[in-house]
Design a protein around this motif. Structure first.
Motif, short mmCIF file in Angstrom:
data_model
loop_
_atom_site.label_atom_id
_atom_site.label_comp_id
_atom_site.label_asym_id
_atom_site.label_seq_id
_atom_site.Cartn_x
_atom_site.Cartn_y
_atom_site.Cartn_z
N SER A 27 0.81 -1.22 0.00
CA SER A 27 0.00 0.00 0.00
C SER A 27 0.84 1.27 0.00
O SER A 27 0.51 2.23 -0.72
N PRO A 28 1.93 1.35 0.78
CA PRO A 28 2.75 2.57 0.72
C PRO A 28 3.58 2.68 -0.55
O PRO A 28 4.15 3.75 -0.81
N SER A 29 3.68 1.61 -1.32
CA SER A 29 4.61 1.58 -2.45
C SER A 29 3.95 1.77 -3.81
O SER A 29 4.65 2.06 -4.79
N PHE A 30 2.62 1.58 -3.91
CA PHE A 30 1.96 1.64 -5.20
C PHE A 30 0.76 2.59 -5.14
O PHE A 30 0.05 2.64 -4.13
N PRO A 31 0.49 3.31 -6.23
CA PRO A 31 -0.73 4.13 -6.30
C PRO A 31 -1.96 3.22 -6.21
O PRO A 31 -1.91 2.05 -6.60
N ALA A 111 8.09 -5.07 -3.76
CA ALA A 111 8.22 -3.85 -2.99
C ALA A 111 8.90 -4.12 -1.66
O ALA A 111 8.89 -5.24 -1.15
N ILE A 112 9.48 -3.05 -1.12
CA ILE A 112 10.15 -3.07 0.17
C ILE A 112 9.52 -1.99 1.02
O ILE A 112 9.19 -0.90 0.52
N GLU A 156 8.41 10.36 -3.50
CA GLU A 156 8.94 9.78 -2.26
C GLU A 156 8.13 8.57 -1.84
O GLU A 156 8.67 7.58 -1.34
N ALA A 157 6.83 8.62 -2.07
CA ALA A 157 5.96 7.53 -1.63
C ALA A 157 6.10 6.30 -2.51
O ALA A 157 6.16 5.16 -2.01
N HIS A 158 6.13 6.50 -3.84
CA HIS A 158 6.02 5.36 -4.75
C HIS A 158 7.32 5.06 -5.49
O HIS A 158 7.34 4.16 -6.33
N GLY A 159 8.38 5.76 -5.18
CA GLY A 159 9.67 5.41 -5.74
C GLY A 159 9.96 6.09 -7.07
O GLY A 159 9.21 6.94 -7.56
#
Length: 278
Positions: A27-31, A111-112, A156-159
């Motif tokens: 959830s924090p890594s992808f829209p 994701a990490i 920053e959120a999604h890389g």
């Protein structure tokens, strides 16, 4: 996880572990448009449509997680038995879906958790997952989806799409010359334009192209499963036309000008809506 042993990659099979993976890592890594719902995520694991492997960080003094090998999607996991999940926190994960008919494995997510990126976790995770799937499933190809850095900005959120593309290229990834976009996760759901579809492993690593037939089968199955039907719109027709021949070219990641882009307009930004009930 100790510095001496490096990241330990294990199958994630309990509802608790999979929920941690979804909430704390994915959830924090992808829209939102790129993620299925948590309920669908768990249901697809329980049905054997998805399989996840991850890195679990255990408290000091706790037993390390088992390195038992992955069985491959289709085996059915997520049985929900709380005693089967080792104590610890899931800090990274990779999610794969298997098309038995196409013999194609799609890495849907890798994701990490925020604050844990770096240190070789991603490389260890991808390497272990691909090795397990090649051994257990013998796919025609392993695919991954990556945002096109020319059309998606870093955040920053999604890389950073450029960094993600370089990561996959370092691990043998090459880009399929197709105008790819991610299908919506349900009828009427938002699609994601301008993605790159990459091969992460193929039956012949030295080939500069791959057979188109498995890709045709995979794409039709993936879009129907995701959107509920195969849309008759210009982007979908262009994507299917790009795999209509005998083979599809593989392009190095630093030559993206040779790859057609799967752009969407207002009429195709969403999957077709479900037919109205009679």
């Amino acid at each position: 996880m100790s510095p001496q042993s490096g990241p330990v990659v294990v199958p994630l099979r309990s509802v608790e572990q999979l929920t941690q993976l979804y909430r704390d890592v994915l959830s924090p890594s992808f829209p939102p448009a790129e993620l299925v719902s948590l309920s669908s995520f768990l249901a697809d694991h329980a049905a054997g449509h998805l399989e996840s492997l991850g890195v679990v960080e255990v408290p000091d003094g706790a037993a390390p997680p088992s390195r038992q090998g992955a069985a491959g999607p289709g085996s059915g996991t997520a049985d929900g038995e709380p005693g089967e999940a080792p104590a610890g926190r899931v800090v990274a994960g990779v999610v794969g879906s298997w098309s038995a008919e196409a013999r194609v494995l799609l890495v849907q997510y890798l994701a990490i958790a925020p604050g844990r990126r770096g240190g070789g976790i991603g490389a260890a995770l991808l390497g272990a997952a691909v090795a397990a799937w090649l051994t257990n499933l013998r796919p025609a190809m392993v695919l991954g989806e990556v945002e096109h850095p020319g059309f998606h900005s870093a955040s920053e959120a999604h890389g950073d799409p450029e960094a993600r593309l370089r990561f996959y290229a370092r691990h043998g990834g090459r880009v399929l010359a197709v105008p790819y976009f991610q299908p919506g996760n349900a009828p009427g759901a938002e699609r994601v334009p301008a993605l790159l579809l990459m091969t992460l492993a193929t039956e012949d690593p030295t080939a500069t192209s791959v057979p188109a037939a498995p890709l045709r089968t995979f794409l039709r199955e993936y879009f129907v499963d995701s959107e509920g039907s195969l849309a008759d719109d210009a982007p979908t027709r262009a994507l299917l036309a790009s795999v209509a021949g005998e083979r599809v070219e593989l392009v190095p990641a630093d030559e993206l000008d040779r790859v057609p882009v799967g752009l969407l307009d207002e009429t195709s930004l969403r999957a077709p809506a479900a037919p109205a009930a009679l």
